[in-house]
Design a protein around this motif. Structure first.
Motif, PDB file in Angstrom:
ATOM      1  N   PRO A 104      41.216 -15.034  79.711  1.00 41.14           N
ATOM      2  CA  PRO A 104      40.292 -14.496  80.745  1.00 41.14           C
ATOM      3  C   PRO A 104      40.845 -12.835  80.908  1.00 41.14           C
ATOM      4  O   PRO A 104      39.707 -12.204  81.171  1.00 41.14           O
ATOM      5  CB  PRO A 104      40.590 -15.383  81.895  1.00 41.14           C
ATOM      6  CG  PRO A 104      42.031 -16.132  81.383  1.00 41.14           C
ATOM      7  CD  PRO A 104      41.814 -16.267  80.060  1.00 41.14           C
ATOM      8  N   LEU A 105      42.200 -12.526  80.685  1.00 35.26           N
ATOM      9  CA  LEU A 105      42.215 -11.103  80.845  1.00 35.26           C
ATOM     10  C   LEU A 105      41.746 -10.151  79.774  1.00 35.26           C
ATOM     11  O   LEU A 105      41.204  -9.214  80.009  1.00 35.26           O
ATOM     12  CB  LEU A 105      43.728 -10.878  80.722  1.00 35.26           C
ATOM     13  CG  LEU A 105      44.649 -11.490  82.024  1.00 35.26           C
ATOM     14  CD1 LEU A 105      45.922 -11.295  81.864  1.00 35.26           C
ATOM     15  CD2 LEU A 105      44.103 -10.931  83.298  1.00 35.26           C
ATOM     16  N   HIS A 206      48.467  -5.576  83.317  1.00 34.87           N
ATOM     17  CA  HIS A 206      47.607  -5.000  82.529  1.00 34.87           C
ATOM     18  C   HIS A 206      46.739  -4.200  83.614  1.00 34.87           C
ATOM     19  O   HIS A 206      46.514  -4.551  84.650  1.00 34.87           O
ATOM     20  CB  HIS A 206      46.594  -5.933  81.852  1.00 34.87           C
ATOM     21  CG  HIS A 206      47.461  -6.818  81.006  1.00 34.87           C
ATOM     22  ND1 HIS A 206      48.078  -7.803  81.276  1.00 34.87           N
ATOM     23  CD2 HIS A 206      47.726  -6.511  79.662  1.00 34.87           C
ATOM     24  CE1 HIS A 206      48.685  -8.475  80.009  1.00 34.87           C
ATOM     25  NE2 HIS A 206      48.209  -7.477  79.006  1.00 34.87           N
ATOM     26  N   GLN A 207      46.544  -3.080  83.113  1.00 32.14           N
ATOM     27  CA  GLN A 207      45.705  -2.053  83.834  1.00 32.14           C
ATOM     28  C   GLN A 207      44.761  -1.355  83.084  1.00 32.14           C
ATOM     29  O   GLN A 207      44.820  -1.441  81.720  1.00 32.14           O
ATOM     30  CB  GLN A 207      46.852  -0.927  84.430  1.00 32.14           C
ATOM     31  CG  GLN A 207      46.816  -0.222  85.568  1.00 32.14           C
ATOM     32  CD  GLN A 207      47.629   0.926  85.564  1.00 32.14           C
ATOM     33  OE1 GLN A 207      48.194   1.480  84.455  1.00 32.14           O
ATOM     34  NE2 GLN A 207      47.677   1.409  87.009  1.00 32.14           N
ATOM     35  N   PHE A 301      42.928   0.516  87.965  1.00 34.44           N
ATOM     36  CA  PHE A 301      43.228  -0.766  88.762  1.00 34.44           C
ATOM     37  C   PHE A 301      43.734  -1.801  87.815  1.00 34.44           C
ATOM     38  O   PHE A 301      43.935  -1.680  86.613  1.00 34.44           O
ATOM     39  CB  PHE A 301      41.767  -1.156  89.268  1.00 34.44           C
ATOM     40  CG  PHE A 301      40.436  -0.793  88.355  1.00 34.44           C
ATOM     41  CD1 PHE A 301      39.599  -0.177  88.621  1.00 34.44           C
ATOM     42  CD2 PHE A 301      40.407  -2.001  87.270  1.00 34.44           C
ATOM     43  CE1 PHE A 301      38.591  -0.075  87.616  1.00 34.44           C
ATOM     44  CE2 PHE A 301      39.363  -1.951  86.493  1.00 34.44           C
ATOM     45  CZ  PHE A 301      38.256  -0.829  86.683  1.00 34.44           C
ATOM     46  N   GLY A 302      44.184  -2.833  88.608  1.00 39.50           N
ATOM     47  CA  GLY A 302      44.821  -4.000  87.619  1.00 39.50           C
ATOM     48  C   GLY A 302      44.012  -4.970  87.243  1.00 39.50           C
ATOM     49  O   GLY A 302      42.731  -5.417  88.027  1.00 39.50           O
ATOM     50  N   ILE A 303      44.020  -5.233  86.087  1.00 36.86           N
ATOM     51  CA  ILE A 303      43.014  -6.167  85.354  1.00 36.86           C
ATOM     52  C   ILE A 303      43.122  -7.558  85.926  1.00 36.86           C
ATOM     53  O   ILE A 303      42.476  -8.567  86.184  1.00 36.86           O
ATOM     54  CB  ILE A 303      42.972  -6.177  84.019  1.00 36.86           C
ATOM     55  CG1 ILE A 303      42.715  -4.915  83.434  1.00 36.86           C
ATOM     56  CG2 ILE A 303      42.403  -7.345  83.275  1.00 36.86           C
ATOM     57  CD1 ILE A 303      43.180  -4.643  81.982  1.00 36.86           C
ATOM     58  N   GLU A 304      44.434  -8.010  86.055  1.00 37.62           N
ATOM     59  CA  GLU A 304      44.855  -9.419  86.719  1.00 37.62           C
ATOM     60  C   GLU A 304      44.045  -9.634  88.180  1.00 37.62           C
ATOM     61  O   GLU A 304      43.684 -10.682  88.431  1.00 37.62           O
ATOM     62  CB  GLU A 304      46.244  -9.638  86.723  1.00 37.62           C
ATOM     63  CG  GLU A 304      47.061 -10.024  85.664  1.00 37.62           C
ATOM     64  CD  GLU A 304      47.344  -8.931  84.840  1.00 37.62           C
ATOM     65  OE1 GLU A 304      46.860  -7.638  84.874  1.00 37.62           O
ATOM     66  OE2 GLU A 304      48.230  -8.987  83.818  1.00 37.62           O
ATOM     67  N   ARG A 305      44.222  -8.325  88.840  1.00 42.62           N
ATOM     68  CA  ARG A 305      43.696  -8.552  90.302  1.00 42.62           C
ATOM     69  C   ARG A 305      42.159  -8.773  90.231  1.00 42.62           C
ATOM     70  O   ARG A 305      41.691  -9.779  90.655  1.00 42.62           O
ATOM     71  CB  ARG A 305      43.666  -7.173  91.141  1.00 42.62           C
ATOM     72  CG  ARG A 305      43.557  -7.562  92.462  1.00 42.62           C
ATOM     73  CD  ARG A 305      44.095  -6.142  93.340  1.00 42.62           C
ATOM     74  NE  ARG A 305      43.419  -6.016  94.470  1.00 42.62           N
ATOM     75  CZ  ARG A 305      43.329  -6.898  95.592  1.00 42.62           C
ATOM     76  NH1 ARG A 305      44.067  -7.990  95.520  1.00 42.62           N
ATOM     77  NH2 ARG A 305      42.486  -6.522  96.478  1.00 42.62           N
TER      78      ARG A 305
END
Ligand code: 2NL
Length: 330
Positions: A104-105, A206-207, A301-305
């Motif tokens: 998903p990431l 991850h960002q 921005f943060g990819i996880e978020r």
């Protein structure tokens, strides 16, 4: 000379061979260097001279016939050996090949990259092991800033400045050091912070950061770009707003909130999703760009978020457990 009965016997043995081994054996018996037809050829010399041509011809014709029979039988036996041992039941259900999917990431990263590529951005990457200069000093982060503390950053040795990058801004610094403006890049990648894992933190995550430098770039360009990308990512009805904030590497700086059916489902009108701002003149000076000529914006921005909001995931650690029951859902 009794050629005909000999030929008949040879034909019977060749065409009747039960398998390839038996066939090779029969070939040796009749047609090999010590075979019975080769022996016949040798006997030709003992015949009266006038009988020799006719007998020779007969032997040759018989040999051709035997060789044809040999290769025909070899073809049959090879086909038989290649066929399945048991009959195929064509009424059985088909066997489905299970397909894997991207993590998903990775899917979220690729979606974001695709949107930015439509706007002419290129993807850049760089080292995960960094030095303090590219991670902090070049970004106008003072030596006593808490982010630089060994409590927050993984330093690889006590003497040197080697560390694990805490954001991908360091890559953008490296690109600007190498390249004259205009610059239009995004940098996805893994970053490291000394946090204890919990539902919303993990020491590796991850960002994506973006950077746009040219003449006359404005906050309006920044807002339009961010709006385009988040509408692509989270749906056309997504709204965004900027709130004033502080980062040492941008001035002015903003936090970005978005609002959509997703945020309302989570019981909130606005949700914080990213940070951004106009690149600080001191950062341009560090990389040798004249801040009187060049302007630019950057965001991070943060990819996880984003993946957690998009897929309604409540624990960041699920991304790293490699449990296929989790991964199969995306
Ligand atoms: C956040 C905030 C941000 C940047 C990252 C940046 C990079 C360069 C120069 C100036 Cl080289 N700025 N990056 C700017 C603003 C915000 O990230 O909250 N990230 C999760």
């Amino acid at each position: 000379m009794e050629i005909e009965p000999l030929k008949q016997a040879a034909l019977a043995e060749l065409t009747g061979a039960a398998d390839l081994a038996a066939l090779e054996q029969a070939k040796g018996t009749w047609l090999g260097p010590h075979g019975k037809f080769t022996a016949l050829m040798k006997q030709l010399g003992g015949l009266p001279k006038e009988e020799r041509p006719a007998a020779g011809k007969q032997i040759n014709l018989a040999k051709i016939e035997l060789e044809t029979a040999l290769s025909a039988r070899r073809g049959e036996l090879e086909l038989k050996a290649a066929l399945p041992k048991e009959r195929t039941d064509f009424t059985l259900p088909g066997r489905r090949r299970t397909l894997g999917q991207l993590h998903p990431l990775t899917q979220v990263t690729e979606d974001i990259v695709r949107s930015f590529r439509k706007l002419g951005f290129a993807v850049a990457d760089g080292p995960e092991i960094e030095d303090e200069y590219h991670c902090f000093d070049a970004l106008n982060t003072p030596a006593d800033h808490p982010a630089r503390d060994a409590q927050d950053t993984f330093y690889l040795s006590a003497e040197e400045t080697a560390l694990l990058r805490t954001h991908t801004s360091s890559v953008q610094i490296r690109v600007m050091e190498k390249q004259r403006p205009p610059v239009r890049i995004i940098v996805p990648g893994r970053v490291y912070r000394r946090d204890n894992p919990d539902a919303t933190h993990n020491p590796t995550f991850h960002q994506i950061e973006g950077l746009y430098v040219d003449r006359g770039v404005t906050v309006g360009d920044l807002k339009g770009t961010v709006e385009f990308v988040f509408k692509q990512l989270l749906g056309e009805e997504t709204k965004i707003r900027f709130r004033p904030h502080y980062f040492s590497y941008t001035e002015p700086s903003f936090e970005i909130d978005f609002s959509s059916a997703l945020t309302r489902k989570m019981g909130k009108e606005w949700l914080e999703i990213a940070g951004c701002g106009m690149v600080h003149p001191l950062v341009f000076e560090k990389v040798g760009y004249d801040p009187e000529i060049w302007t630019g914006w950057a965001f991070g921005f943060g990819i996880e978020r984003i993946a957690m909001i998009r897929y309604n995931i409540n624990d960041i650690r699920l991304f790293y457990e490699n449990d296929v029951r989790f991964l199969r859902q995306f």
